[in-house]
Design an enzyme around this catalytic site. Structure first.
Site, PDB file in Angstrom:
ATOM      1  N   ARG A 171       1.016  -1.239   0.721  1.00 53.15           N
ATOM      2  CA  ARG A 171       0.003  -0.355   0.427  1.00 53.15           C
ATOM      3  C   ARG A 171       0.519   1.236   0.245  1.00 53.15           C
ATOM      4  O   ARG A 171       0.442   2.376  -0.323  1.00 53.15           O
ATOM      5  CB  ARG A 171      -1.022   0.054   1.136  1.00 53.15           C
ATOM      6  CG  ARG A 171      -1.663   1.447   1.612  1.00 53.15           C
ATOM      7  CD  ARG A 171      -2.825   1.330   2.565  1.00 53.15           C
ATOM      8  NE  ARG A 171      -2.929   0.236   1.642  1.00 53.15           N
ATOM      9  CZ  ARG A 171      -4.326  -0.779   3.047  1.00 53.15           C
ATOM     10  NH1 ARG A 171      -4.369  -0.195   4.363  1.00 53.15           N
ATOM     11  NH2 ARG A 171      -4.853  -2.150   2.633  1.00 53.15           N
ATOM     12  N   TYR A 172       1.947   1.090   0.641  1.00 54.91           N
ATOM     13  CA  TYR A 172       2.697   2.071   0.868  1.00 54.91           C
ATOM     14  C   TYR A 172       4.333   2.209  -0.261  1.00 54.91           C
ATOM     15  O   TYR A 172       4.642   0.757  -0.961  1.00 54.91           O
ATOM     16  CB  TYR A 172       3.215   2.529   2.590  1.00 54.91           C
ATOM     17  CG  TYR A 172       2.459   2.561   3.711  1.00 54.91           C
ATOM     18  CD1 TYR A 172       1.598   3.983   2.948  1.00 54.91           C
ATOM     19  CD2 TYR A 172       1.802   1.268   4.125  1.00 54.91           C
ATOM     20  CE1 TYR A 172       0.367   3.896   4.332  1.00 54.91           C
ATOM     21  CE2 TYR A 172       1.002   1.768   5.568  1.00 54.91           C
ATOM     22  CZ  TYR A 172       0.010   3.173   5.262  1.00 54.91           C
ATOM     23  OH  TYR A 172      -0.790   3.563   6.293  1.00 54.91           O
ATOM     24  N   ARG A 218       7.356   0.785   1.581  1.00 52.08           N
ATOM     25  CA  ARG A 218       7.454  -1.092   2.324  1.00 52.08           C
ATOM     26  C   ARG A 218       5.985  -1.516   2.394  1.00 52.08           C
ATOM     27  O   ARG A 218       4.967  -1.349   1.607  1.00 52.08           O
ATOM     28  CB  ARG A 218       7.405  -0.745   3.548  1.00 52.08           C
ATOM     29  CG  ARG A 218       6.608   0.557   4.390  1.00 52.08           C
ATOM     30  CD  ARG A 218       6.838   1.664   5.380  1.00 52.08           C
ATOM     31  NE  ARG A 218       5.927   2.304   5.967  1.00 52.08           N
ATOM     32  CZ  ARG A 218       5.642   3.276   5.570  1.00 52.08           C
ATOM     33  NH1 ARG A 218       5.677   3.613   4.519  1.00 52.08           N
ATOM     34  NH2 ARG A 218       4.357   3.984   6.145  1.00 52.08           N
ATOM     35  N   CYS A 246      -2.990 -18.506  14.308  1.00 54.75           N
ATOM     36  CA  CYS A 246      -2.557 -17.007  15.496  1.00 54.75           C
ATOM     37  C   CYS A 246      -2.973 -18.144  16.059  1.00 54.75           C
ATOM     38  O   CYS A 246      -3.153 -19.323  17.105  1.00 54.75           O
ATOM     39  CB  CYS A 246      -3.271 -15.947  15.557  1.00 54.75           C
ATOM     40  SG  CYS A 246      -3.159 -15.089  14.481  1.00 54.75           S
ATOM     41  N   CYS A 268      -7.659 -12.958  18.208  1.00 57.09           N
ATOM     42  CA  CYS A 268      -8.563 -11.661  19.069  1.00 57.09           C
ATOM     43  C   CYS A 268      -9.773 -11.694  18.789  1.00 57.09           C
ATOM     44  O   CYS A 268     -10.236 -11.425  17.481  1.00 57.09           O
ATOM     45  CB  CYS A 268      -7.640 -10.769  19.232  1.00 57.09           C
ATOM     46  SG  CYS A 268      -6.081 -10.924  19.229  1.00 57.09           S
ATOM     47  N   CYS A 285      -9.914  -9.151  15.622  1.00 59.26           N
ATOM     48  CA  CYS A 285      -9.111  -9.266  14.762  1.00 59.26           C
ATOM     49  C   CYS A 285      -8.992  -8.102  13.267  1.00 59.26           C
ATOM     50  O   CYS A 285     -10.094  -8.798  12.042  1.00 59.26           O
ATOM     51  CB  CYS A 285      -8.710 -10.267  13.978  1.00 59.26           C
ATOM     52  SG  CYS A 285      -7.327 -11.381  12.877  1.00 59.26           S
ATOM     53  N   ARG A 332      -8.213  -8.350  10.202  1.00 62.97           N
ATOM     54  CA  ARG A 332      -7.375  -9.651   9.259  1.00 62.97           C
ATOM     55  C   ARG A 332      -8.601 -10.885  10.139  1.00 62.97           C
ATOM     56  O   ARG A 332      -8.260 -12.220   9.163  1.00 62.97           O
ATOM     57  CB  ARG A 332      -6.124 -10.052   9.021  1.00 62.97           C
ATOM     58  CG  ARG A 332      -5.351  -9.096   9.257  1.00 62.97           C
ATOM     59  CD  ARG A 332      -4.407  -9.737   8.043  1.00 62.97           C
ATOM     60  NE  ARG A 332      -3.939  -8.235   8.039  1.00 62.97           N
ATOM     61  CZ  ARG A 332      -2.967  -7.909   8.744  1.00 62.97           C
ATOM     62  NH1 ARG A 332      -2.573  -8.873   9.391  1.00 62.97           N
ATOM     63  NH2 ARG A 332      -2.016  -6.586   8.657  1.00 62.97           N
ATOM     64  N   ASP A 352     -10.706  -1.631  14.276  1.00 64.81           N
ATOM     65  CA  ASP A 352     -11.131  -1.677  12.451  1.00 64.81           C
ATOM     66  C   ASP A 352     -12.851  -1.684  12.783  1.00 64.81           C
ATOM     67  O   ASP A 352     -13.348  -2.995  13.762  1.00 64.81           O
ATOM     68  CB  ASP A 352     -10.812  -1.727  11.870  1.00 64.81           C
ATOM     69  CG  ASP A 352      -9.137  -1.588  11.698  1.00 64.81           C
ATOM     70  OD1 ASP A 352      -8.727  -0.210  11.717  1.00 64.81           O
ATOM     71  OD2 ASP A 352      -8.231  -2.534  11.147  1.00 64.81           O
ATOM     72  N   ASP A 406      -7.226   3.045  10.707  1.00 66.96           N
ATOM     73  CA  ASP A 406      -6.442   2.598   9.348  1.00 66.96           C
ATOM     74  C   ASP A 406      -7.710   3.169   8.666  1.00 66.96           C
ATOM     75  O   ASP A 406      -9.205   2.499   8.550  1.00 66.96           O
ATOM     76  CB  ASP A 406      -6.323   1.418   9.751  1.00 66.96           C
ATOM     77  CG  ASP A 406      -5.073   1.102   8.562  1.00 66.96           C
ATOM     78  OD1 ASP A 406      -5.209   1.270   7.911  1.00 66.96           O
ATOM     79  OD2 ASP A 406      -4.106  -0.098   8.713  1.00 66.96           O
ATOM     80  N   LYS A 464      -2.598   4.379   7.034  1.00 65.01           N
ATOM     81  CA  LYS A 464      -2.830   4.718   9.069  1.00 65.01           C
ATOM     82  C   LYS A 464      -3.262   6.664   8.596  1.00 65.01           C
ATOM     83  O   LYS A 464      -2.430   7.177   8.117  1.00 65.01           O
ATOM     84  CB  LYS A 464      -1.878   4.302   9.842  1.00 65.01           C
ATOM     85  CG  LYS A 464      -1.466   2.685  10.052  1.00 65.01           C
ATOM     86  CD  LYS A 464      -0.265   2.417  10.376  1.00 65.01           C
ATOM     87  CE  LYS A 464      -0.749   1.024  10.785  1.00 65.01           C
ATOM     88  NZ  LYS A 464      -0.232  -0.020   9.112  1.00 65.01           N
TER      89      LYS A 464
END
Ligand SMILES: *Cc1c(COP(=O)(O)O)cnc(C)c1O
Length: 411
Positions: free
Chosen positions: A155-156, A159, A168, A172, A175, A177, A337, A374, A381
């Site tokens: 996206r950037y 990076r 995982c 969480c 999450c 994702r 999010d 985000d 961000k």
């Protein structure tokens, strides 16, 4: 009353019973810990082992494979040690967005009786997860749209994210994702996807910073981690590598001397660790962070702002002070999010601004991270700050300091 409800460890009276001693914050200082030896479990965890895993050796408990094998994966599993609320019980058999997974170590930190305990809320699902609210989306950050190879989000300009696994050690409930983690039951690593991603990075000389994320990269076996790091380090334009992980908080047993021997070979290597609440900073976690710091890995923390979990200044201040003591620099606070079923976790944006305002000036600048949203739709961000610029007058820029006093800078 709110404070009582939110931190059962601090409320010796109230609903908590005397089987739940307070977490030993600051209990063991680094000098007393032999970093080469496994950590004896903290008091709360030891009581849990005796109760739920009697006869388990310290060697087994400290073995991260044992932790993964014995993780709790259903409401039925959880009912073997938690007094579940009606709301939590009702989730059994429902189709939640994310599976349940909690390591025995992290489970040991959950309040047995209080469904409002912060850590418990982050990993034990409730019926609110099934409610879709306005503005929620499967993939709010449009990461799929930004994907240039199957496991890359570029996206950037300089990076990118390399999503190396969909697994995982703990899921969480908020999450970001949730649309991609734990979707493949066998978590088969597709070597071809990795090779394709590495090839993309090789061919894009503008990429100087690669972030390994997922899923959690530190759930991969040592040899896979070494493969990825060595491949990336061999690319001349890749200057820094970062690992995004929650493992030091939910599975500190994974931070072994063998893993550190590998990580150390691929410097400059940074780590962004997902921490949520000061109850997570146990002696085991402190030891894991100190080992990582001693291996020369600069660490930053990432925390999602969550309603009734960590949404007040004292909780953040305590968390950030504890993190700085183990050489983790608070890096980001994320606005939660809008994933499907996240309404019960999201706070107004005002809350995030209030937290930054309550930190800046009142404590070390090192304990003040960036508060970001985000942007839904893939905008990246975006930082938010309380209003410190009041305006201009004839003498210059009118500013407000942390105490609310006005100052003029001759701009
Ligand atoms: C967060 C993020 C990064 C890293 O952002 P930094 O501000 O450099 O830490 C890179 N790519 C994507 C897609 C991200 O979401």
């Amino acid at each position: 009353m709110k404070a009582l409800k939110k931190n059962v460890w601090a409320s010796a009276s109230g609903e908590a019973d005397d089987q739940e001693p307070p977490l030993p914050y600051g209990g063991i200082v680094q000098a007393e810990v032999n970093l080469q030896q496994p950590c004896p479990p903290n008091q709360v965890t030891q009581a849990f082992i005796t109760n739920r895993f009697p006869g388990t050796s310290q060697a087994d408990w400290n073995n991260w494979h044992w932790q993964l094998r014995n993780s709790f994966k259903s409401i039925k599993d959880l009912s073997t040690f938690l007094h579940l609320s009606q709301d939590e019980l009702a989730v059994a058999g429902q189709n939640t967005n994310l599976p349940i997974r909690i390591t025995p170590y992290y489970a040991s930190l959950l309040s047995k009786f209080n469904p409002d305990h912060p850590l418990r809320k982050t990993v034990v699902p409730v019926m609110d997860e099934l409610i879709m609210s306005k503005g929620e989306a499967e993939d709010p950050l449009c990461e799929t749209h930004d994907s240039v190879a199957k496991c890359l989000v570029h996206r950037y300009p300089d990076r990118l994210l390399f999503l190396v696994t969909d697994f995982c050690s703990a899921y969480c409930r908020y999450c970001t994702r949730s649309h991609m983690v734990a979707k493949d039951k066998n978590h088969i690593i597709k070597r071809n996807d990795w090779l394709q991603a590495i090839n993309y990075i090789k061919n894009h000389t503008e990429i100087r910073d690669v972030i390994l994320s997922g899923g959690d990269p530190l759930t991969l076996p040592d040899c896979h981690i070494e493969f990825l790091l060595s491949q990336l380090r061999a690319i001349p334009h890749v200057e820094i590598i970062r690992i995004g992980t929650k493992v030091p908080a939910v599975l500190p047993q994974r931070i072994t001397p063998a893993l550190l021997r590998i990580l150390k070979k691929y410097h400059p290597l940074y780590m962004s660790i997902h921490f949520t609440h000061p109850d997570e900073i146990t002696p085991e976690v402190k030891k894991a962070c100190n080992m990582l710091a001693d291996a020369g890995i600069p660490m930053g923390s990432q925390t999602v702002l969550l309603k009734d979990v960590n949404d007040d200044v004292p909780t953040f201040k305590k968390l950030f002070h504890e993190l700085l003591k183990v050489r983790v620099r608070p890096y980001y606070i994320y606005q939660c999010d809008p994933i499907p079923g996240s309404g019960h976790f999201r706070t107004p944006v005002e809350k995030g601004l209030e937290i930054i305002q309550g930190l800046r000036g009142f404590t070390s600048g090192y304990a003040v991270p960036h508060y970001v949203i985000d942007a839904p739709g893939g905008g990246g961000k975006i930082p938010l700050l309380p209003e410190y610029v009041i305006g201009r007058n004839d003498n210059g820029l009118v500013l407000r300091n942390f105490e609310g006093n006005e100052y003029v800078y001759p701009d």
